[in-house]
Write a protein that holds these residues in place. Structure first.
Motif, PDB file in Angstrom:
ATOM      1  N   ARG A   1       0.838  -1.203   0.000  1.00  0.00           N
ATOM      2  CA  ARG A   1       0.000   0.000   0.000  1.00  0.00           C
ATOM      3  C   ARG A   1       0.876   1.257   0.000  1.00  0.00           C
ATOM      4  O   ARG A   1       0.560   2.250  -0.662  1.00  0.00           O
ATOM      5  CB  ARG A   1      -0.934  -0.017   1.209  1.00  0.00           C
ATOM      6  CG  ARG A   1      -1.801   1.241   1.303  1.00  0.00           C
ATOM      7  CD  ARG A   1      -2.959   1.074   2.264  1.00  0.00           C
ATOM      8  NE  ARG A   1      -3.679   2.313   2.447  1.00  0.00           N
ATOM      9  CZ  ARG A   1      -4.496   2.851   1.540  1.00  0.00           C
ATOM     10  NH1 ARG A   1      -4.684   2.239   0.386  1.00  0.00           N
ATOM     11  NH2 ARG A   1      -5.114   3.984   1.787  1.00  0.00           N
ATOM     12  N   ARG A   2       1.966   1.215   0.755  1.00  0.00           N
ATOM     13  CA  ARG A   2       2.877   2.360   0.776  1.00  0.00           C
ATOM     14  C   ARG A   2       3.461   2.635  -0.608  1.00  0.00           C
ATOM     15  O   ARG A   2       3.632   3.780  -1.015  1.00  0.00           O
ATOM     16  CB  ARG A   2       4.008   2.111   1.783  1.00  0.00           C
ATOM     17  CG  ARG A   2       3.585   2.269   3.228  1.00  0.00           C
ATOM     18  CD  ARG A   2       4.696   1.873   4.166  1.00  0.00           C
ATOM     19  NE  ARG A   2       4.308   2.046   5.560  1.00  0.00           N
ATOM     20  CZ  ARG A   2       4.994   1.547   6.583  1.00  0.00           C
ATOM     21  NH1 ARG A   2       6.104   0.836   6.353  1.00  0.00           N
ATOM     22  NH2 ARG A   2       4.583   1.750   7.816  1.00  0.00           N
ATOM     23  N   LYS A   3       3.767   1.559  -1.340  1.00  0.00           N
ATOM     24  CA  LYS A   3       4.277   1.726  -2.707  1.00  0.00           C
ATOM     25  C   LYS A   3       3.220   2.370  -3.605  1.00  0.00           C
ATOM     26  O   LYS A   3       3.521   3.257  -4.402  1.00  0.00           O
ATOM     27  CB  LYS A   3       4.711   0.377  -3.286  1.00  0.00           C
ATOM     28  CG  LYS A   3       6.078  -0.078  -2.829  1.00  0.00           C
ATOM     29  CD  LYS A   3       6.578  -1.256  -3.641  1.00  0.00           C
ATOM     30  CE  LYS A   3       5.875  -2.534  -3.244  1.00  0.00           C
ATOM     31  NZ  LYS A   3       6.508  -3.730  -3.842  1.00  0.00           N
TER      32      LYS A   3
ATOM     33  N   LYS B   1      -1.348   0.889 -14.289  1.00  0.00           N
ATOM     34  CA  LYS B   1      -0.564   0.870 -15.528  1.00  0.00           C
ATOM     35  C   LYS B   1       0.875   0.462 -15.245  1.00  0.00           C
ATOM     36  O   LYS B   1       1.474  -0.341 -15.975  1.00  0.00           O
ATOM     37  CB  LYS B   1      -0.616   2.250 -16.169  1.00  0.00           C
ATOM     38  CG  LYS B   1       0.266   2.427 -17.391  1.00  0.00           C
ATOM     39  CD  LYS B   1       0.203   3.878 -17.871  1.00  0.00           C
ATOM     40  CE  LYS B   1       1.234   4.163 -18.942  1.00  0.00           C
ATOM     41  NZ  LYS B   1       1.234   5.585 -19.344  1.00  0.00           N
ATOM     42  N   ALA B   2       1.449   1.019 -14.172  1.00  0.00           N
ATOM     43  CA  ALA B   2       2.844   0.725 -13.827  1.00  0.00           C
ATOM     44  C   ALA B   2       3.025  -0.749 -13.482  1.00  0.00           C
ATOM     45  O   ALA B   2       3.984  -1.388 -13.929  1.00  0.00           O
ATOM     46  CB  ALA B   2       3.281   1.612 -12.661  1.00  0.00           C
ATOM     47  N   LEU B   3       2.106  -1.303 -12.703  1.00  0.00           N
ATOM     48  CA  LEU B   3       2.202  -2.717 -12.310  1.00  0.00           C
ATOM     49  C   LEU B   3       2.006  -3.643 -13.507  1.00  0.00           C
ATOM     50  O   LEU B   3       2.609  -4.711 -13.580  1.00  0.00           O
ATOM     51  CB  LEU B   3       1.158  -3.025 -11.235  1.00  0.00           C
ATOM     52  CG  LEU B   3       1.460  -2.448  -9.848  1.00  0.00           C
ATOM     53  CD1 LEU B   3       0.222  -2.491  -8.972  1.00  0.00           C
ATOM     54  CD2 LEU B   3       2.604  -3.196  -9.183  1.00  0.00           C
TER      55      LEU B   3
ATOM     56  N   LEU C   1       7.470  -4.534  -9.836  1.00  0.00           N
ATOM     57  CA  LEU C   1       7.120  -3.537  -8.823  1.00  0.00           C
ATOM     58  C   LEU C   1       6.480  -4.184  -7.601  1.00  0.00           C
ATOM     59  O   LEU C   1       6.611  -3.689  -6.487  1.00  0.00           O
ATOM     60  CB  LEU C   1       6.145  -2.514  -9.415  1.00  0.00           C
ATOM     61  CG  LEU C   1       6.731  -1.247 -10.045  1.00  0.00           C
ATOM     62  CD1 LEU C   1       5.641  -0.431 -10.695  1.00  0.00           C
ATOM     63  CD2 LEU C   1       7.472  -0.436  -9.003  1.00  0.00           C
ATOM     64  N   ARG C   2       5.773  -5.284  -7.820  1.00  0.00           N
ATOM     65  CA  ARG C   2       5.059  -5.926  -6.716  1.00  0.00           C
ATOM     66  C   ARG C   2       6.008  -6.376  -5.613  1.00  0.00           C
ATOM     67  O   ARG C   2       5.707  -6.253  -4.429  1.00  0.00           O
ATOM     68  CB  ARG C   2       4.259  -7.129  -7.227  1.00  0.00           C
ATOM     69  CG  ARG C   2       3.120  -6.744  -8.146  1.00  0.00           C
ATOM     70  CD  ARG C   2       2.290  -7.947  -8.555  1.00  0.00           C
ATOM     71  NE  ARG C   2       1.213  -7.538  -9.435  1.00  0.00           N
ATOM     72  CZ  ARG C   2       0.055  -7.036  -9.034  1.00  0.00           C
ATOM     73  NH1 ARG C   2      -0.160  -6.890  -7.740  1.00  0.00           N
ATOM     74  NH2 ARG C   2      -0.882  -6.699  -9.900  1.00  0.00           N
ATOM     75  N   SER C   3       7.164  -6.887  -5.994  1.00  0.00           N
ATOM     76  CA  SER C   3       8.095  -7.427  -5.001  1.00  0.00           C
ATOM     77  C   SER C   3       9.232  -6.469  -4.663  1.00  0.00           C
ATOM     78  O   SER C   3       9.979  -6.701  -3.716  1.00  0.00           O
ATOM     79  CB  SER C   3       8.684  -8.752  -5.507  1.00  0.00           C
ATOM     80  OG  SER C   3       9.328  -8.567  -6.760  1.00  0.00           O
ATOM     81  N   ALA C   4       9.366  -5.398  -5.425  1.00  0.00           N
ATOM     82  CA  ALA C   4      10.475  -4.466  -5.184  1.00  0.00           C
ATOM     83  C   ALA C   4      10.246  -3.679  -3.900  1.00  0.00           C
ATOM     84  O   ALA C   4       9.134  -3.232  -3.627  1.00  0.00           O
ATOM     85  CB  ALA C   4      10.609  -3.499  -6.363  1.00  0.00           C
ATOM     86  N   PRO C   5      11.302  -3.497  -3.076  1.00  0.00           N
ATOM     87  CA  PRO C   5      11.154  -2.685  -1.867  1.00  0.00           C
ATOM     88  C   PRO C   5      10.956  -1.215  -2.226  1.00  0.00           C
ATOM     89  O   PRO C   5      11.371  -0.763  -3.296  1.00  0.00           O
ATOM     90  CB  PRO C   5      12.487  -2.898  -1.134  1.00  0.00           C
ATOM     91  CG  PRO C   5      13.446  -3.299  -2.199  1.00  0.00           C
ATOM     92  CD  PRO C   5      12.656  -4.053  -3.220  1.00  0.00           C
ATOM     93  N   LEU C   6      10.314  -0.504  -1.336  1.00  0.00           N
ATOM     94  CA  LEU C   6      10.046   0.916  -1.571  1.00  0.00           C
ATOM     95  C   LEU C   6      11.348   1.689  -1.763  1.00  0.00           C
ATOM     96  O   LEU C   6      11.404   2.671  -2.517  1.00  0.00           O
ATOM     97  CB  LEU C   6       9.250   1.489  -0.393  1.00  0.00           C
ATOM     98  CG  LEU C   6       8.777   2.944  -0.515  1.00  0.00           C
ATOM     99  CD1 LEU C   6       7.905   3.141  -1.760  1.00  0.00           C
ATOM    100  CD2 LEU C   6       8.002   3.340   0.747  1.00  0.00           C
ATOM    101  N   SER C   7      12.415   1.234  -1.112  1.00  0.00           N
ATOM    102  CA  SER C   7      13.709   1.916  -1.228  1.00  0.00           C
ATOM    103  C   SER C   7      14.227   1.920  -2.669  1.00  0.00           C
ATOM    104  O   SER C   7      14.943   2.829  -3.077  1.00  0.00           O
ATOM    105  CB  SER C   7      14.746   1.250  -0.319  1.00  0.00           C
ATOM    106  OG  SER C   7      14.903  -0.126  -0.658  1.00  0.00           O
ATOM    107  N   THR C   8      13.867   0.892  -3.433  1.00  0.00           N
ATOM    108  CA  THR C   8      14.285   0.840  -4.837  1.00  0.00           C
ATOM    109  C   THR C   8      13.646   1.973  -5.632  1.00  0.00           C
ATOM    110  O   THR C   8      14.293   2.621  -6.457  1.00  0.00           O
ATOM    111  CB  THR C   8      13.886  -0.512  -5.474  1.00  0.00           C
ATOM    112  OG1 THR C   8      14.566  -1.560  -4.773  1.00  0.00           O
ATOM    113  CG2 THR C   8      14.260  -0.567  -6.940  1.00  0.00           C
ATOM    114  N   LEU C   9      12.374   2.225  -5.377  1.00  0.00           N
ATOM    115  CA  LEU C   9      11.675   3.328  -6.048  1.00  0.00           C
ATOM    116  C   LEU C   9      12.285   4.660  -5.657  1.00  0.00           C
ATOM    117  O   LEU C   9      12.484   5.542  -6.491  1.00  0.00           O
ATOM    118  CB  LEU C   9      10.184   3.309  -5.692  1.00  0.00           C
ATOM    119  CG  LEU C   9       9.290   2.310  -6.429  1.00  0.00           C
ATOM    120  CD1 LEU C   9       9.654   0.858  -6.107  1.00  0.00           C
ATOM    121  CD2 LEU C   9       7.825   2.555  -6.106  1.00  0.00           C
TER     122      LEU C   9
END
Length: 279
Positions: free
Chosen positions: A33-35, A48-50, A56-64
């Protein structure tokens, strides 16, 4: 003192496992949800992004965060980040050091775009950020240099869009088309350097229909095209045809630049002046 080892009963084990799974699921849901909220804050469409980037589903927020910080470090405003990342959501899970910074390095040190203009280049052509420096940008840059894009005519933030073009399938076919009209190579080079947009136009949707109209309906002379290659940048249906038909209707003619460069009001004024002179 005797220590007794207590072995959990089957019911106790089931309760522990259920609690752990529920906690893990809740934590994962919260992170996800935070992502989504972060993407929305960037004005990136999460669905659209997903869809375009399932990682994106498994990537940590820090990656973004790393990606947005990388782009921000090159002067790209927060307001522009969303538009860029919405177009190319694969950037959100990229590694800035292996995927993005090498592109900035190429623009800065090989193409020699001044640092303040890197931002302009990216905003004008975000596709640069998903183009490999070695297999895409470098071959295009070398071809353009041979064509004359060097010295005072070097690639700038206005023309870096040309670097994302395929040499084999985009640049060469356009040069060959112009040569096929009967123009000399040096004449084509001169036209392209004066009007770099010529290398971005579609053969099928721009060059061919406009040349057909110019030669068959306007009885045009190639010298006019050499003098005014910007002819190809004007809409055939909205400007070239209507203005040419008005001139023909009244028995007048104009040079291409005179016919196309002015506003509708100025064109009509010139047409009226010509008609008054005939009275």
């Amino acid at each position: 003192m005797i220590l007794r080892l207590q072995i959990p009963t089957p019911n106790t084990l089931k309760t522990l496992l259920t609690t752990t799974t529920t906690t893990t699921t809740a934590d994962s849901g919260l992170v996800f949800r935070r992502k989504l909220l972060y993407l929305q804050s960037l004005k990136v469409n999460p669905a659209k992004a997903l869809n375009k980037n399932p990682n994106l589903r498994s990537a940590p927020l820090s990656t973004l965060h790393s990606t947005t910080q990388c782009l921000s470090s090159m002067g790209i405003e927060f307001s522009a980040l969303g538009r860029i990342l919405d177009m190319y959501p694969e950037l959100l899970t990229s590694d800035p050091y292996s995927d993005i910074y090498p592109i900035f390095d190429f623009l800065l040190n090989t193409v020699e775009i001044p640092f303040p203009d890197i931002r302009k280049s990216i905003i004008r052509c975000p596709r640069l950020l998903v183009s490999d420096p070695e297999t895409q940008l470098k071959p295009a840059f070398e071809f353009l240099k041979r064509l004359g894009f060097s010295g005072s005519s070097r690639i700038t933030s206005q023309t870096t869009v040309l670097l994302v073009s395929s040499v084999e399938f985009t640049l060469i076919p356009k040069i060959e088309f112009l040569l096929g009209l009967g123009l000399e190579y040096d004449e084509v080079k001169s036209m392209v350097l004066r009007s770099p947009g010529l290398l971005t136009f579609s053969l099928e949707n721009n060059y061919k229909p406009k040349m057909e109209y110019f030669l068959e309906e306007m009885n045009g002379d190639l010298e006019e095209i050499k003098r005014f290659p910007q002819y190809f940048s004007f809409s055939l249906e909205r400007k070239i045809k209507p203005r040419h038909m008005l001139l023909t209707e009244h028995g007048f003619s104009m040079h291409l630049s005179e016919m196309l460069k002015v506003s509708d009001g100025e064109f009509n004024s010139r047409l009226i002046e010509k008609r008054l002179r005939m009275v």
